[in-house]
Design a protein around this motif. Structure first.
Motif, PDB file in Angstrom:
ATOM      1  N   GLU A  21       0.806  -1.226   0.000  1.00 60.59           N
ATOM      2  CA  GLU A  21       0.000   0.000   0.000  1.00 60.59           C
ATOM      3  C   GLU A  21       0.839   1.276   0.000  1.00 60.59           C
ATOM      4  OE1 GLU A  21      -0.487  -2.546   2.030  1.00 60.59           O
ATOM      5  OE2 GLU A  21      -2.407  -3.345   1.350  1.00 60.59           O
ATOM      6  N   PHE A  81       0.349   4.159  -2.765  1.00 60.83           N
ATOM      7  CA  PHE A  81       0.010   5.500  -2.315  1.00 60.83           C
ATOM      8  C   PHE A  81       1.052   6.518  -2.786  1.00 60.83           C
ATOM      9  CE2 PHE A  81       0.506   8.819   0.965  1.00 60.83           C
ATOM     10  CZ  PHE A  81      -0.683   9.482   0.748  1.00 60.83           C
ATOM     11  N   LYS A 133       0.297   9.603  -5.125  1.00 57.46           N
ATOM     12  CA  LYS A 133       0.509  10.944  -4.568  1.00 57.46           C
ATOM     13  C   LYS A 133       1.396  11.774  -5.502  1.00 57.46           C
ATOM     14  CE  LYS A 133      -0.279  13.526  -0.951  1.00 57.46           C
ATOM     15  NZ  LYS A 133      -1.586  14.058  -0.684  1.00 57.46           N
ATOM     16  N   THR A 142      -6.304   3.194  -0.637  1.00 59.98           N
ATOM     17  CA  THR A 142      -5.680   4.290  -1.361  1.00 59.98           C
ATOM     18  C   THR A 142      -6.548   5.546  -1.311  1.00 59.98           C
ATOM     19  OG1 THR A 142      -4.613   2.689  -2.820  1.00 59.98           O
ATOM     20  CG2 THR A 142      -4.624   4.966  -3.538  1.00 59.98           C
ATOM     21  N   MET A 187      -6.270   6.955   2.207  1.00 56.13           N
ATOM     22  CA  MET A 187      -4.995   7.660   2.446  1.00 56.13           C
ATOM     23  C   MET A 187      -4.951   8.981   1.704  1.00 56.13           C
ATOM     24  SD  MET A 187      -2.008   4.778   2.764  1.00 56.13           S
ATOM     25  CE  MET A 187      -2.419   3.745   1.365  1.00 56.13           C
ATOM     26  N   LEU A 188      -5.480   9.032   0.488  1.00 60.77           N
ATOM     27  CA  LEU A 188      -5.496  10.287  -0.248  1.00 60.77           C
ATOM     28  C   LEU A 188      -6.415  11.315   0.417  1.00 60.77           C
ATOM     29  CD1 LEU A 188      -5.596   9.019  -3.935  1.00 60.77           C
ATOM     30  CD2 LEU A 188      -3.701  10.223  -2.799  1.00 60.77           C
TER      31      LEU A 188
END
Length: 160
Positions: A42, A46, A50, A153, A156-157
């Motif tokens: 992950e 990510f 990003k 994802t 996290m974003l």
């Protein structure tokens, strides 16, 4: 450490650096993390997204593919482990523990849980050990892993 080893490791790390390699690095990390090696993919997914938000769907799909292929390798490891055990002991493998009975009851659908940390990868191996149907297991692995990558994802974003 020998100078050639340091140079080799340095070159390997530079090759896997996300901005230069991107999707192939995500594939390799996802593949390796789906075997029984303790590695999380992950952060790689990510980091790539990003740095390159336009790669969200390609990164999720490539990570899912790599992780599913790693799950397939783990399924086959379980299948071959059972075969080897039966060949050495000359007895059928014992599948009468509560965990194995639980997995047999759910069948290939249990592979939907292959995305879980700690137990997901061994679950694929046990599915192979039990000789659960291969293609339904692969389909369930892929669905579970795809859902994990999208969820984690996106989360996290949203948070970072």
């Amino acid at each position: 450490m020998e100078a050639w080893m340091v140079a080799g490791v340095s070159s390997l790390l530079q090759w896997f650096a996300l901005p230069q390699v991107g999707l192939s690095a995500v594939f390799v990390v996802a593949f390796v993390s789906a075997t029984l090696l303790p590695l999380g993919s992950e952060p790689a997914v990510f980091a790539l997204i990003k740095l390159n938000p336009e790669l969200f769907w390609p990164a999720v799909l490539i990570a899912t593919l790599g992780n599913t292929l790693g799950g397939i390798v783990t399924w086959w490891m379980g299948w071959w482990a059972r075969r080897g055990t039966e060949k050495v002991t000359h007895h059928p493998a014992n599948t009468n523990t509560w965990a194995l009975r639980w997995l047999q009851r759910f069948g290939a659908k249990a592979c939907l849980l292959s995305w879980l940390p700690i137990v997901g990868d061994p679950l694929c191996a046990v599915a192979g050990w039990l000789r659960l149907p291969f293609w339904p297991c692969v389909a369930c692995m892929a669905v579970g892993k795809f859902a994990r990558y999208i969820t984690l994802t996106a989360f996290m974003l949203w948070v970072v």
